[in-house]
Design a protein around this motif. Sequence first.
Motif, PDB file in Angstrom:
ATOM      1  N   THR A  71      -0.420 -20.011 -10.447  1.00  0.00           N
ATOM      2  CA  THR A  71       0.700 -19.304 -11.058  1.00  0.00           C
ATOM      3  C   THR A  71       0.636 -17.839 -10.624  1.00  0.00           C
ATOM      4  OG1 THR A  71      -0.576 -18.783 -13.058  1.00  0.00           O
ATOM      5  CG2 THR A  71       0.659 -20.852 -13.021  1.00  0.00           C
ATOM      6  N   GLU A  72       1.729 -17.105 -10.810  1.00  0.00           N
ATOM      7  CA  GLU A  72       1.743 -15.701 -10.401  1.00  0.00           C
ATOM      8  C   GLU A  72       2.343 -14.828 -11.494  1.00  0.00           C
ATOM      9  OE1 GLU A  72       5.682 -15.013  -7.766  1.00  0.00           O
ATOM     10  OE2 GLU A  72       4.194 -16.311  -6.803  1.00  0.00           O
ATOM     11  N   GLU A  73       1.835 -13.587 -11.550  1.00  0.00           N
ATOM     12  CA  GLU A  73       2.311 -12.592 -12.502  1.00  0.00           C
ATOM     13  C   GLU A  73       2.542 -11.278 -11.753  1.00  0.00           C
ATOM     14  OE1 GLU A  73      -0.529 -12.220 -15.643  1.00  0.00           O
ATOM     15  OE2 GLU A  73      -0.825 -14.415 -15.791  1.00  0.00           O
ATOM     16  N   GLU A  74       3.567 -10.532 -12.140  1.00  0.00           N
ATOM     17  CA  GLU A  74       3.866  -9.245 -11.512  1.00  0.00           C
ATOM     18  C   GLU A  74       2.956  -8.157 -12.071  1.00  0.00           C
ATOM     19  OE1 GLU A  74       5.984  -8.677  -9.110  1.00  0.00           O
ATOM     20  OE2 GLU A  74       7.028 -10.601  -9.026  1.00  0.00           O
TER      21      GLU A  74
ATOM     22  N   LYS B 262      -1.926   1.105  -4.054  1.00  0.00           N
ATOM     23  CA  LYS B 262      -1.505   1.348  -2.677  1.00  0.00           C
ATOM     24  C   LYS B 262      -1.808   2.772  -2.204  1.00  0.00           C
ATOM     25  CE  LYS B 262       2.086  -2.145  -2.092  1.00  0.00           C
ATOM     26  NZ  LYS B 262       3.494  -2.413  -1.700  1.00  0.00           N
ATOM     27  N   SER B 263      -2.103   3.675  -3.137  1.00  0.00           N
ATOM     28  CA  SER B 263      -2.413   5.061  -2.751  1.00  0.00           C
ATOM     29  C   SER B 263      -3.886   5.256  -2.400  1.00  0.00           C
ATOM     30  CB  SER B 263      -2.036   6.010  -3.898  1.00  0.00           C
ATOM     31  OG  SER B 263      -2.892   5.812  -5.011  1.00  0.00           O
ATOM     32  N   LEU B 264      -4.721   4.252  -2.612  1.00  0.00           N
ATOM     33  CA  LEU B 264      -6.151   4.396  -2.339  1.00  0.00           C
ATOM     34  C   LEU B 264      -6.394   4.621  -0.849  1.00  0.00           C
ATOM     35  CD1 LEU B 264      -7.579   1.549  -4.623  1.00  0.00           C
ATOM     36  CD2 LEU B 264      -7.608   4.006  -5.067  1.00  0.00           C
TER      37      LEU B 264
ATOM     38  N   LYS C 239      -5.048   5.448   4.697  1.00  0.00           N
ATOM     39  CA  LYS C 239      -4.732   4.504   3.640  1.00  0.00           C
ATOM     40  C   LYS C 239      -5.477   3.180   3.824  1.00  0.00           C
ATOM     41  CE  LYS C 239      -1.448   7.016   1.665  1.00  0.00           C
ATOM     42  NZ  LYS C 239      -1.610   7.543   0.297  1.00  0.00           N
ATOM     43  N   ILE C 240      -5.933   2.624   2.687  1.00  0.00           N
ATOM     44  CA  ILE C 240      -6.472   1.267   2.664  1.00  0.00           C
ATOM     45  C   ILE C 240      -5.300   0.293   2.701  1.00  0.00           C
ATOM     46  CG2 ILE C 240      -7.676  -0.433   1.229  1.00  0.00           C
ATOM     47  CD1 ILE C 240      -9.445   1.816   0.235  1.00  0.00           C
ATOM     48  N   GLN C 241      -5.422  -0.771   3.484  1.00  0.00           N
ATOM     49  CA  GLN C 241      -4.336  -1.739   3.621  1.00  0.00           C
ATOM     50  C   GLN C 241      -4.815  -3.152   3.309  1.00  0.00           C
ATOM     51  OE1 GLN C 241      -2.455  -1.397   7.437  1.00  0.00           O
ATOM     52  NE2 GLN C 241      -1.906   0.754   7.169  1.00  0.00           N
ATOM     53  N   ASP C 242      -3.852  -4.008   2.900  1.00  0.00           N
ATOM     54  CA  ASP C 242      -4.088  -5.448   2.699  1.00  0.00           C
ATOM     55  C   ASP C 242      -5.228  -5.728   1.720  1.00  0.00           C
ATOM     56  OD1 ASP C 242      -2.146  -5.885   4.743  1.00  0.00           O
ATOM     57  OD2 ASP C 242      -3.696  -5.557   6.245  1.00  0.00           O
ATOM     58  N   MET C 243      -5.311  -4.959   0.636  1.00  0.00           N
ATOM     59  CA  MET C 243      -6.406  -5.132  -0.324  1.00  0.00           C
ATOM     60  C   MET C 243      -6.192  -6.378  -1.181  1.00  0.00           C
ATOM     61  SD  MET C 243      -7.835  -2.613  -3.354  1.00  0.00           S
ATOM     62  CE  MET C 243      -9.006  -1.741  -2.308  1.00  0.00           C
ATOM     63  N   MET C 244      -7.291  -7.155  -1.370  1.00  0.00           N
ATOM     64  CA  MET C 244      -7.319  -8.311  -2.265  1.00  0.00           C
ATOM     65  C   MET C 244      -8.517  -8.141  -3.207  1.00  0.00           C
ATOM     66  SD  MET C 244      -4.865 -10.316  -0.849  1.00  0.00           S
ATOM     67  CE  MET C 244      -5.129 -12.076  -0.907  1.00  0.00           C
ATOM     68  N   ILE C 245      -8.326  -8.428  -4.514  1.00  0.00           N
ATOM     69  CA  ILE C 245      -9.385  -8.302  -5.510  1.00  0.00           C
ATOM     70  C   ILE C 245      -9.598  -9.680  -6.149  1.00  0.00           C
ATOM     71  CG2 ILE C 245     -10.166  -7.109  -7.583  1.00  0.00           C
ATOM     72  CD1 ILE C 245      -8.131  -4.904  -6.902  1.00  0.00           C
TER      73      ILE C 245
ATOM     74  N   VAL D  38      -2.607  -6.783  -3.544  1.00  0.00           N
ATOM     75  CA  VAL D  38      -2.024  -5.447  -3.733  1.00  0.00           C
ATOM     76  C   VAL D  38      -0.739  -5.288  -2.933  1.00  0.00           C
ATOM     77  CG1 VAL D  38      -2.422  -2.974  -3.405  1.00  0.00           C
ATOM     78  CG2 VAL D  38      -4.276  -4.431  -4.258  1.00  0.00           C
ATOM     79  N   GLU D  39      -0.706  -5.777  -1.689  1.00  0.00           N
ATOM     80  CA  GLU D  39       0.485  -5.602  -0.849  1.00  0.00           C
ATOM     81  C   GLU D  39       1.691  -6.278  -1.487  1.00  0.00           C
ATOM     82  OE1 GLU D  39       0.716  -3.646   1.838  1.00  0.00           O
ATOM     83  OE2 GLU D  39      -1.334  -3.089   1.338  1.00  0.00           O
ATOM     84  N   LYS D  40       1.498  -7.440  -2.115  1.00  0.00           N
ATOM     85  CA  LYS D  40       2.611  -8.149  -2.755  1.00  0.00           C
ATOM     86  C   LYS D  40       2.835  -7.690  -4.192  1.00  0.00           C
ATOM     87  CE  LYS D  40       2.183 -12.357   0.019  1.00  0.00           C
ATOM     88  NZ  LYS D  40       1.949 -13.824  -0.010  1.00  0.00           N
ATOM     89  N   GLY D  41       1.874  -6.945  -4.749  1.00  0.00           N
ATOM     90  CA  GLY D  41       2.019  -6.457  -6.116  1.00  0.00           C
ATOM     91  C   GLY D  41       1.960  -7.561  -7.155  1.00  0.00           C
TER      92      GLY D  41
END
Length: 585
Positions: free
Chosen positions: A499-502, A512-514, A320-326, A397-400
């Motif tokens: 600001t943040e959006e879900e 998270k499945s990548l 699994k890939i972890q801690d991904m940021m885009i 990604v970890e925080k969604g």
Amino acid sequence: MSNTVNNYTETDLGNISLNPRGEYDDSAAYEYLDTVSYQGGSYFCQAELETTITGIAPDSGHNSEHWQMIAAPGDMTPEYTAAYNDVINKAAQVEISRAAVELAQQEIEADQTDVQQLHSDTVQMAQQAENSKNSAANSAQSAEQSRKTVSESEQNVNEQIAGFGSRVSEAVEQSKEEINTTKQQAIDTITNQQNTSVNTVKTEGEKIITRVGNDAKTVADDRATVEEAAQTVLNNAQEVAQNTQTVASNTENAAASAESAKTSADNAAQSAKSVEDASKQIEQNKKDVASLKDGLSNKITKFYASNQGGTHITDSDNGKIQDMMIYGKLSQDGTPSPENPVEIKSVVNPTVKVINEDGLKVQSVTLNNITLNAIPVNSGGNVTIGEQQYVSDYVDVEKGKLYRKVKRLNLKDVKDVNASHGLHSNGNGYLAFSVNDASKEHRPISNRYKSSMWTDKSGYVYIPSNNSIIFVDDRFTDRQTAIKLVQDTYVIYVLTSQTEEELSLEQIKSLKSLSTYYPTTNISVNSEQLDGYTVFNYPISMTNGWNYVKQQLNDNRDYIYDMDLQSAEAYVNSEYAVALTELEV
């Protein structure tokens, strides 16, 4: 009959009211009350009667020996407009009087009579002209008062600008405090993430230990069963004794009883052996439980590496890939102007693709209706792409969640009440839009205006405070004209706080499945405009992991891949930041 000869003298009164002559001409001759326009102001000639002046220009914005200022350069005040209209009205009345004088002169030429009466009328008209001159002088005084009012306004503006430096210093100090706070928050976040990873490993290990403990309990239950069997053997032995007594008293049944006793003895021996075997199994289970505990806590089973924007990974393992940021990016190919806009490109509806070496296995996740904007900065960015820092929107990604650090504002969507018009001292108009979240520490970017800090030059946009964005354009003569001209304009600016959006549950689950592939993984973030940028951690094989450690230590000796932690800590110098305790259960 004697002939009467009437003699009269023709008198040229010159200008008896303001005489508009248009724009000042350096080669033209001007006489008293000739009016001209010069460098945005209006002036009338004060030459002596019956004389003219040539080549003497007005002094812009001031009275001079030969010219009296009527209107100062700039917009007319209401007081001046009223005075000016009054002068025009009086000039019209004087023109009517002048026509009357010309008619009287024609009558004199025709009849050659009543010269004295005509002279009296002429004197009266001259008095009216003097009155008009006095009125014009009063209008000039009103214009001078308007000029003084403008000077006072400029002085007030200068006083505000003088205090601007101190406010900037205060804002800089506040920004430093905010940076230190953000830095501490980042450190706390990393520490919490490390604690979470350790607790996850600990929890999974405890689950396995619990399962082994349950197996041990089962063995204990088996031991109890064996003990019951031993009790059965004892009971059988007692039965043998009773049978022996019966043999003594019943000789005819002795043979049968002896056979029964032999059978009971054999059963007792078999049960004793079962007890011994069960005891050995219990001891072995204890050893297995202890060995499993040691293996869970001491063995290194997986190495992870960090990818910083790479698209071709050659040392990946299946996992699994972890801690991904885009992250988003920005591009503008050219310099914009109000007449020639230049499009701003961003990361629009990004698609993350993970592909194996031969391209036969593909994982793909598209983030629809999401645009990741960014602004290039010299410092204070949250991501560096190549050698350029950006303040960028990003997906964690970890925080969604989607975090927005910049904003795009389409001016056509702004309510008119939030737009105000004004003029800089150089005459250039400006249009100010009220906002409540703009960071003045970073320059905005627009499709039609060049970015700047404070300026009064036409064709620029700047942020003077956190509450407004200002566009400067010499075409902005009034508010309605300015609003009409910016309908196709948009601007991107940095927010004072993110600001943040879900993300949707489906998006989170898919991201998270990548997983990466062994031995090579290709990964990309494509979009409808610009490619995005991603960082993440990915699993690598034990061989590659230990080879990396050896490379860092310049060690060419043989080694065992499943080295325990105690040996690894002795083996690896602490100055190397190698993730040795990351455990995949």
